[in-house]
Design a protein around this motif. Structure first.
Motif, mmCIF file in Angstrom:
data_model
loop_
_atom_site.group_PDB
_atom_site.id
_atom_site.type_symbol
_atom_site.label_atom_id
_atom_site.label_comp_id
_atom_site.label_asym_id
_atom_site.label_seq_id
_atom_site.Cartn_x
_atom_site.Cartn_y
_atom_site.Cartn_z
ATOM 1 N N VAL A 283 21.162 41.143 43.676
ATOM 2 C CA VAL A 283 22.177 40.212 44.179
ATOM 3 C C VAL A 283 21.524 38.907 44.623
ATOM 4 C CG1 VAL A 283 23.909 39.818 45.975
ATOM 5 C CG2 VAL A 283 23.798 42.024 44.809
ATOM 6 N N LYS B 212 27.107 43.366 46.694
ATOM 7 C CA LYS B 212 26.876 44.358 45.638
ATOM 8 C C LYS B 212 28.138 44.610 44.830
ATOM 9 C CE LYS B 212 23.139 46.780 47.979
ATOM 10 N NZ LYS B 212 22.688 48.030 48.578
ATOM 11 N N ALA C 295 23.452 47.137 41.443
ATOM 12 C CA ALA C 295 23.574 45.931 42.249
ATOM 13 C C ALA C 295 22.793 46.094 43.544
ATOM 14 C CB ALA C 295 25.037 45.617 42.528
ATOM 15 N N THR C 296 21.473 46.135 43.420
ATOM 16 C CA THR C 296 20.629 46.236 44.610
ATOM 17 C C THR C 296 20.636 44.908 45.351
ATOM 18 O OG1 THR C 296 18.651 45.479 43.465
ATOM 19 C CG2 THR C 296 19.106 47.865 43.400
ATOM 20 N N ASP C 297 20.185 44.929 46.590
ATOM 21 C CA ASP C 297 20.091 43.681 47.351
ATOM 22 C C ASP C 297 19.213 42.666 46.616
ATOM 23 O OD1 ASP C 297 21.716 44.629 49.378
ATOM 24 O OD2 ASP C 297 20.039 45.285 50.632
ATOM 25 N N CYS D 95 28.165 38.153 50.156
ATOM 26 C CA CYS D 95 26.879 38.721 50.594
ATOM 27 C C CYS D 95 26.800 38.744 52.113
ATOM 28 C CB CYS D 95 25.713 37.926 50.019
ATOM 29 S SG CYS D 95 25.510 38.108 48.239
#
Length: 135
Positions: free
Chosen positions: A104, A40, A99-101, A34
């Protein structure tokens, strides 16, 4: 942010502690990904790993509790089932929303926070009881 193994996480049961150390390393790998803006890409792999890991790890703990006739086994297993459900929901979120912020960040928080809290609270209690029975 990262997680470090410390004696306050130790159960005193070598195999369980080794498994806990390994999963904390995986949490830190995802946190590092990250930080490098690769979270992501890594979150799906991480959740797949974690799902397989907890199934093996929880099964090991549950067998040890059953073998040692641990009084708290039912509540402990219930916590394991709740975590499995959380992981399944996180995996579904990744599939449905991508897999958006946010997904995550939630994966890191839910996975790691629950696990560390579980070690400190539930696993410590279990380990003390098993050690008392000569495990």
């Amino acid at each position: 942010m990262s997680f470090k193994w410390s004696e306050d996480l130790s159960t005193g049961i070598r195999d369980i502690d080794a498994q806990h150390i390994a999963v904390i390393g995986q949490f830190n790998d995802l946190i590092e990904a990250c930080a490098q803006k690769k979270g992501k890409e890594e979150v799906g792999r991480f959740l797949t790993f974690l799902t397989g890991y907890v199934n093996r790890h929880f099964d090991d703990e549950e067998r040890a509790m059953a073998r040692n006739v641990y009084d708290g086994i039912e509540a402990h297993i219930k916590e394991h089932e709740q975590y499995r459900g959380q992981l399944a929901r996180l995996k579904d979120d990744v599939i449905k929303r991508g897999a958006t912020d946010q997904v995550v960040a939630e994966a890191v928080w839910v996975a790691a926070d629950w696990f560390i809290s579980h070690i400190k609270r539930t696993d410590q209690t279990m380990a003390a009881a098993l050690r008392g029975k000569g495990r």
